[in-house]
Design a protein around this motif. Sequence first.
Motif, short mmCIF file in Angstrom:
data_model
loop_
_atom_site.label_atom_id
_atom_site.label_comp_id
_atom_site.label_asym_id
_atom_site.label_seq_id
_atom_site.Cartn_x
_atom_site.Cartn_y
_atom_site.Cartn_z
N GLY A 43 6.14 33.77 -10.67
CA GLY A 43 5.42 33.80 -11.93
C GLY A 43 4.51 32.60 -12.13
N LYS A 44 4.21 31.88 -11.05
CA LYS A 44 3.27 30.75 -11.13
C LYS A 44 1.89 31.20 -10.64
CE LYS A 44 6.55 27.23 -11.34
NZ LYS A 44 7.69 28.11 -11.68
N PRO A 45 0.82 30.69 -11.25
CA PRO A 45 -0.54 31.08 -10.79
C PRO A 45 -0.74 30.72 -9.32
CG PRO A 45 -0.65 29.87 -12.87
CD PRO A 45 0.77 29.75 -12.38
N LYS A 46 -1.48 31.57 -8.60
CA LYS A 46 -1.77 31.31 -7.19
C LYS A 46 -3.04 30.50 -7.02
CE LYS A 46 -0.02 35.58 -5.09
NZ LYS A 46 -0.46 36.81 -4.41
N GLY A 47 -3.75 30.26 -8.12
CA GLY A 47 -5.02 29.56 -8.00
C GLY A 47 -6.17 30.49 -7.63
N ILE A 48 -5.96 31.81 -7.82
CA ILE A 48 -7.05 32.75 -7.58
C ILE A 48 -7.21 33.64 -8.81
CG2 ILE A 48 -6.69 32.82 -5.08
CD1 ILE A 48 -5.26 35.45 -5.38
N SER A 78 -8.19 38.98 -14.14
CA SER A 78 -6.81 38.94 -13.71
C SER A 78 -6.52 37.64 -12.98
CB SER A 78 -6.53 40.12 -12.80
OG SER A 78 -5.54 39.77 -11.88
N LEU A 79 -5.40 37.04 -13.33
CA LEU A 79 -4.99 35.78 -12.73
C LEU A 79 -3.66 36.07 -12.02
CD1 LEU A 79 -6.20 32.90 -12.97
CD2 LEU A 79 -4.62 32.48 -14.83
N PRO A 80 -3.72 36.47 -10.73
CA PRO A 80 -2.47 36.87 -10.05
C PRO A 80 -1.47 35.73 -9.99
CG PRO A 80 -4.41 37.51 -8.78
CD PRO A 80 -4.88 36.59 -9.86
N LEU A 81 -0.19 36.07 -10.14
CA LEU A 81 0.89 35.08 -10.03
C LEU A 81 1.67 35.34 -8.75
CD1 LEU A 81 2.29 34.99 -13.67
CD2 LEU A 81 0.33 33.83 -12.71
N LEU A 109 -8.69 27.57 -7.78
CA LEU A 109 -8.51 27.17 -9.18
C LEU A 109 -7.34 26.21 -9.35
CD1 LEU A 109 -8.95 30.70 -10.76
CD2 LEU A 109 -10.47 28.76 -11.16
N PRO A 110 -7.44 25.29 -10.31
CA PRO A 110 -6.27 24.44 -10.61
C PRO A 110 -5.15 25.35 -11.07
CG PRO A 110 -8.23 23.77 -11.89
CD PRO A 110 -8.57 25.06 -11.22
N PHE A 111 -3.91 25.01 -10.69
CA PHE A 111 -2.79 25.86 -11.08
C PHE A 111 -2.58 25.82 -12.59
CE2 PHE A 111 -1.39 24.91 -6.61
CZ PHE A 111 -1.82 26.14 -6.16
N SER A 112 -3.18 24.83 -13.23
CA SER A 112 -3.02 24.73 -14.68
C SER A 112 -4.01 25.62 -15.42
CB SER A 112 -3.24 23.27 -15.10
OG SER A 112 -4.55 22.87 -14.73
N ALA A 113 -4.92 26.26 -14.68
CA ALA A 113 -5.96 27.08 -15.32
C ALA A 113 -5.32 28.22 -16.11
CB ALA A 113 -6.91 27.65 -14.28
N GLU A 114 -5.67 28.29 -17.39
CA GLU A 114 -5.14 29.35 -18.25
C GLU A 114 -6.11 30.52 -18.25
OE1 GLU A 114 -2.39 29.61 -20.13
OE2 GLU A 114 -1.62 27.74 -19.32
N GLU A 115 -5.58 31.72 -18.38
CA GLU A 115 -6.44 32.90 -18.38
C GLU A 115 -7.48 32.79 -19.50
OE1 GLU A 115 -5.89 37.64 -19.07
OE2 GLU A 115 -4.37 36.58 -17.90
N GLU A 116 -7.03 32.27 -20.65
CA GLU A 116 -7.91 32.19 -21.81
C GLU A 116 -9.14 31.31 -21.55
OE1 GLU A 116 -6.71 31.08 -26.23
OE2 GLU A 116 -5.15 32.17 -25.15
N SER A 117 -8.88 30.11 -20.99
CA SER A 117 -10.00 29.20 -20.76
C SER A 117 -10.91 29.72 -19.66
CB SER A 117 -9.48 27.80 -20.42
OG SER A 117 -8.60 27.84 -19.33
#
Length: 223
Positions: free
Chosen positions: A171-176, A164-167, A141-149
């Motif tokens: 605290g930055k998204p892992k892209g998974i 769940s969007l693990p960080l 996933l793009p790191f900019s991907a928001e949980e909401e979208s």
Amino acid sequence: GKGKGKDGKGEKGKGKGGKGSGNDELTVFVRGLPFSAEEESLRKDFAECGEIERLSLPLNEEGKPKGIAFIQYKEKAGCDKALEFDSTDYGGRTIYVRMAGDRGDKGDGKGKGKDGKGEKGKGKGGKGSGNDELTVFVRGLPFSAEEESLRKDFAECGEIERLSLPLNEEGKPKGIAFIQYKEKAGCDKALEFDSTDYGGRTIYVRMAGDRGDKGDGKGKGKD
């Protein structure tokens, strides 16, 4: 590839007041949470301290909560109030709260260890809160991907039980992401997104319980 690396912003470090998407100055790290803690109830409880900018409940590789959370407040006062919950009882367990940027150099070594629950098994079909039979694992996933979208896009496949969007530790998204559906049909539809374009990157989707032993070796490795 844009956005790879350390956020491409060069603002790694303790940049005071830097309003990045993961702002350690405004983020508290909570550990010792009951594994039954739902993001919704956590959000409600900690919102009493102040307005929450974002909350993350990281999962382990099996899609089960790790008992930790990152909560970023809009104001520093929210963090200060949240820190008062340090070493208090929450859902029958003692939780520890500290600033995310504070790597525990206050010697809070107590409570470390493997949680003494010993329930790390592959109990198939156990209708636990993380059900591998109904959960897909998404990566790339793009790191900019928001949980909401994400939730909106993948809800088109079926009703989502939890997402769940693990960080990472910063605290930055892992892209998974882990997405648990109410029905198996939702998973089947979501699997059709495997190796498709999402936000300019190729994403890979598989069942969370499927440790790649179905020979889907493609795209393995460093993405």
